[in-house]
Design a protein around this motif. Structure first.
Motif, PDB file in Angstrom:
ATOM      1  N   PRO A 153      13.743  -3.728   6.445  1.00  0.00           N
ATOM      2  CA  PRO A 153      13.635  -4.294   5.090  1.00  0.00           C
ATOM      3  C   PRO A 153      12.830  -5.600   5.076  1.00  0.00           C
ATOM      4  N   VAL A 154      11.521  -5.498   5.287  1.00  0.00           N
ATOM      5  CA  VAL A 154      10.666  -6.691   5.381  1.00  0.00           C
ATOM      6  C   VAL A 154       9.885  -6.982   4.106  1.00  0.00           C
ATOM      7  N   LEU A 155       9.927  -6.078   3.126  1.00  0.00           N
ATOM      8  CA  LEU A 155       9.131  -6.247   1.907  1.00  0.00           C
ATOM      9  C   LEU A 155       9.935  -6.991   0.836  1.00  0.00           C
ATOM     10  N   THR A 156      10.368  -8.185   1.160  1.00  0.00           N
ATOM     11  CA  THR A 156      11.172  -8.993   0.252  1.00  0.00           C
ATOM     12  C   THR A 156      10.426 -10.277  -0.088  1.00  0.00           C
ATOM     13  N   GLY A 157      10.842 -10.904  -1.165  1.00  0.00           N
ATOM     14  CA  GLY A 157      10.295 -12.200  -1.539  1.00  0.00           C
ATOM     15  C   GLY A 157       8.786 -12.187  -1.709  1.00  0.00           C
ATOM     16  N   GLU A 158       8.143 -13.180  -1.112  1.00  0.00           N
ATOM     17  CA  GLU A 158       6.693 -13.347  -1.238  1.00  0.00           C
ATOM     18  C   GLU A 158       5.926 -12.172  -0.611  1.00  0.00           C
ATOM     19  N   ILE A 159       6.446 -11.609   0.474  1.00  0.00           N
ATOM     20  CA  ILE A 159       5.782 -10.465   1.110  1.00  0.00           C
ATOM     21  C   ILE A 159       5.759  -9.271   0.154  1.00  0.00           C
ATOM     22  N   GLY A 160       6.866  -8.992  -0.510  1.00  0.00           N
ATOM     23  CA  GLY A 160       6.935  -7.884  -1.461  1.00  0.00           C
ATOM     24  C   GLY A 160       6.008  -8.097  -2.652  1.00  0.00           C
ATOM     25  N   ARG A 161       5.994  -9.326  -3.172  1.00  0.00           N
ATOM     26  CA  ARG A 161       5.111  -9.623  -4.308  1.00  0.00           C
ATOM     27  C   ARG A 161       3.643  -9.476  -3.912  1.00  0.00           C
ATOM     28  N   ARG A 162       3.293  -9.952  -2.711  1.00  0.00           N
ATOM     29  CA  ARG A 162       1.908  -9.854  -2.255  1.00  0.00           C
ATOM     30  C   ARG A 162       1.528  -8.394  -1.993  1.00  0.00           C
ATOM     31  N   CYS A 163       2.454  -7.611  -1.473  1.00  0.00           N
ATOM     32  CA  CYS A 163       2.199  -6.182  -1.240  1.00  0.00           C
ATOM     33  C   CYS A 163       1.905  -5.484  -2.566  1.00  0.00           C
ATOM     34  N   ASP A 164       2.683  -5.758  -3.581  1.00  0.00           N
ATOM     35  CA  ASP A 164       2.461  -5.199  -4.918  1.00  0.00           C
ATOM     36  C   ASP A 164       1.064  -5.567  -5.415  1.00  0.00           C
ATOM     37  N   GLU A 165       0.701  -6.826  -5.293  1.00  0.00           N
ATOM     38  CA  GLU A 165      -0.611  -7.307  -5.739  1.00  0.00           C
ATOM     39  C   GLU A 165      -1.750  -6.616  -4.991  1.00  0.00           C
ATOM     40  N   LEU A 166      -1.601  -6.462  -3.680  1.00  0.00           N
ATOM     41  CA  LEU A 166      -2.641  -5.832  -2.870  1.00  0.00           C
ATOM     42  C   LEU A 166      -2.825  -4.358  -3.216  1.00  0.00           C
ATOM     43  N   ILE A 167      -1.732  -3.659  -3.448  1.00  0.00           N
ATOM     44  CA  ILE A 167      -1.811  -2.240  -3.810  1.00  0.00           C
ATOM     45  C   ILE A 167      -2.539  -2.087  -5.144  1.00  0.00           C
ATOM     46  N   ARG A 168      -2.185  -2.918  -6.111  1.00  0.00           N
ATOM     47  CA  ARG A 168      -2.850  -2.853  -7.417  1.00  0.00           C
ATOM     48  C   ARG A 168      -4.334  -3.191  -7.302  1.00  0.00           C
TER      49      ARG A 168
END
Length: 140
Positions: free
Chosen positions: A28-43
Protein backbone atom coordinates in the motif's frame (compact mmCIF):
# COMPACT_ATOMS: atom_id res chain seq x y z
CA UNK A 1 -21.03 6.53 -21.72
CA UNK A 2 -22.40 4.31 -24.48
CA UNK A 3 -23.29 6.04 -27.70
CA UNK A 4 -20.35 8.45 -27.81
CA UNK A 5 -19.05 7.22 -31.12
CA UNK A 6 -15.74 8.71 -32.25
CA UNK A 7 -14.82 8.93 -35.91
CA UNK A 8 -11.37 9.02 -37.49
CA UNK A 9 -9.90 7.99 -40.84
CA UNK A 10 -11.71 4.82 -41.87
CA UNK A 11 -13.10 3.88 -38.47
CA UNK A 12 -16.00 4.67 -36.16
CA UNK A 13 -15.56 3.40 -32.60
CA UNK A 14 -16.69 3.54 -29.00
CA UNK A 15 -14.18 1.48 -27.03
CA UNK A 16 -13.90 1.60 -23.28
CA UNK A 17 -11.45 -0.36 -21.16
CA UNK A 18 -11.46 -0.99 -17.44
CA UNK A 19 -7.82 -1.55 -16.45
CA UNK A 20 -6.55 -2.42 -12.96
CA UNK A 21 -2.96 -2.84 -11.82
CA UNK A 22 -1.15 -3.13 -8.48
CA UNK A 23 2.20 -2.19 -6.94
CA UNK A 24 4.71 -5.01 -6.56
CA UNK A 25 3.71 -7.35 -3.71
CA UNK A 26 0.49 -5.28 -3.50
CA UNK A 27 2.18 -2.97 -1.03
CA UNK A 28 0.00 0.00 0.00
CA UNK A 29 2.43 2.69 -1.21
CA UNK A 30 0.04 4.86 -3.25
CA UNK A 31 -0.99 7.10 -0.35
CA UNK A 32 -0.75 10.81 0.31
CA UNK A 33 1.42 12.80 -2.08
CA UNK A 34 2.50 9.66 -4.00
CA UNK A 35 -1.14 8.76 -4.75
CA UNK A 36 -2.00 12.31 -5.81
CA UNK A 37 1.06 12.49 -8.08
CA UNK A 38 0.24 9.08 -9.59
CA UNK A 39 -3.27 10.31 -10.43
CA UNK A 40 -1.82 13.45 -12.04
CA UNK A 41 0.71 11.48 -14.08
CA UNK A 42 -1.89 9.03 -15.39
CA UNK A 43 -4.15 11.88 -16.49
CA UNK A 44 -1.20 13.66 -18.14
CA UNK A 45 -0.15 10.59 -20.13
CA UNK A 46 -3.74 9.86 -21.19
CA UNK A 47 -4.10 13.45 -22.44
CA UNK A 48 -0.84 13.11 -24.41
CA UNK A 49 -2.09 9.94 -26.10
CA UNK A 50 -5.67 11.16 -26.70
CA UNK A 51 -7.12 8.59 -24.31
CA UNK A 52 -10.15 9.94 -22.46
CA UNK A 53 -10.21 9.18 -18.74
CA UNK A 54 -13.79 8.43 -17.76
CA UNK A 55 -12.94 7.35 -14.19
CA UNK A 56 -9.71 7.00 -12.26
CA UNK A 57 -9.25 5.75 -8.73
CA UNK A 58 -5.81 5.50 -7.12
CA UNK A 59 -6.12 3.32 -4.02
CA UNK A 60 -3.23 2.56 -1.63
CA UNK A 61 -2.67 -0.90 -3.16
CA UNK A 62 -4.09 -0.64 -6.71
CA UNK A 63 -5.13 1.65 -9.56
CA UNK A 64 -8.49 1.42 -11.34
CA UNK A 65 -8.88 3.19 -14.66
CA UNK A 66 -11.81 3.40 -17.08
CA UNK A 67 -10.48 4.87 -20.30
CA UNK A 68 -11.81 5.41 -23.84
CA UNK A 69 -9.18 4.81 -26.53
CA UNK A 70 -8.65 4.42 -30.27
CA UNK A 71 -8.87 0.87 -31.70
CA UNK A 72 -5.15 1.00 -32.55
CA UNK A 73 -4.34 1.18 -28.82
CA UNK A 74 -4.72 -2.22 -27.18
CA UNK A 75 -5.45 -2.55 -23.46
CA UNK A 76 -1.95 -4.04 -23.01
CA UNK A 77 -0.37 -1.02 -24.72
CA UNK A 78 -2.37 1.37 -22.55
CA UNK A 79 -1.47 -0.43 -19.31
CA UNK A 80 2.21 -0.71 -20.23
CA UNK A 81 2.47 2.95 -21.24
CA UNK A 82 0.89 4.11 -17.99
CA UNK A 83 2.79 1.72 -15.75
CA UNK A 84 6.16 2.48 -17.34
CA UNK A 85 5.72 6.25 -17.31
CA UNK A 86 4.39 6.47 -13.75
CA UNK A 87 7.01 4.07 -12.40
CA UNK A 88 9.89 6.05 -13.85
CA UNK A 89 8.63 9.44 -12.66
CA UNK A 90 7.38 8.35 -9.23
CA UNK A 91 10.61 6.48 -8.42
CA UNK A 92 12.64 9.57 -9.43
CA UNK A 93 10.51 11.94 -7.35
CA UNK A 94 10.04 9.66 -4.31
CA UNK A 95 13.28 7.85 -3.37
CA UNK A 96 11.42 5.90 -0.65
CA UNK A 97 9.77 3.87 -3.43
CA UNK A 98 13.17 2.75 -4.72
CA UNK A 99 14.24 1.55 -1.30
CA UNK A 100 10.96 -0.28 -0.54
CA UNK A 101 10.33 -2.02 -3.88
CA UNK A 102 12.58 -3.51 -6.59
CA UNK A 103 10.07 -2.22 -9.20
CA UNK A 104 6.98 -0.10 -8.57
CA UNK A 105 4.39 -2.18 -10.44
CA UNK A 106 3.78 -5.90 -10.68
CA UNK A 107 4.10 -7.29 -14.20
CA UNK A 108 0.43 -8.24 -14.43
CA UNK A 109 -2.74 -6.22 -14.91
CA UNK A 110 -6.45 -6.85 -15.38
CA UNK A 111 -8.32 -5.48 -18.40
CA UNK A 112 -11.88 -5.83 -19.60
CA UNK A 113 -13.80 -4.07 -22.35
CA UNK A 114 -16.71 -1.96 -21.20
CA UNK A 115 -19.86 -0.97 -23.04
CA UNK A 116 -22.17 -2.48 -25.57
CA UNK A 117 -23.70 -1.49 -28.86
CA UNK A 118 -27.34 -2.31 -29.46
CA UNK A 119 -28.36 -4.55 -32.33
CA UNK A 120 -30.25 -1.59 -33.81
CA UNK A 121 -27.08 0.54 -33.85
CA UNK A 122 -25.22 -2.23 -35.68
CA UNK A 123 -28.09 -2.56 -38.14
CA UNK A 124 -28.11 1.21 -38.80
CA UNK A 125 -24.36 1.12 -39.43
CA UNK A 126 -24.65 -1.81 -41.85
CA UNK A 127 -27.56 -0.17 -43.65
CA UNK A 128 -25.65 3.07 -44.03
CA UNK A 129 -22.87 1.25 -45.90
CA UNK A 130 -25.08 0.81 -48.96
CA UNK A 131 -25.14 3.76 -51.32
CA UNK A 132 -28.08 2.59 -53.42
CA UNK A 133 -31.59 2.27 -51.94
CA UNK A 134 -32.37 -0.89 -53.93
CA UNK A 135 -29.55 -2.72 -52.09
CA UNK A 136 -31.05 -1.87 -48.72
CA UNK A 137 -34.45 -3.22 -49.71
CA UNK A 138 -32.96 -6.52 -50.89
CA UNK A 139 -30.96 -7.11 -47.69
CA UNK A 140 -33.99 -7.43 -45.37
Amino acid sequence: MAGEVQVSAGVAYDLGYHVVWCPKYRRPVLTGEIGRRCDELIRTRCDERDWRVVALEVMPDHVRLFVKAHPADSPAHIANQLKGFTSRVLRQEFPSLRSRLPTLWSRSFFAVTVGAVSAMAVRRYLDSQYERPWRREGSS
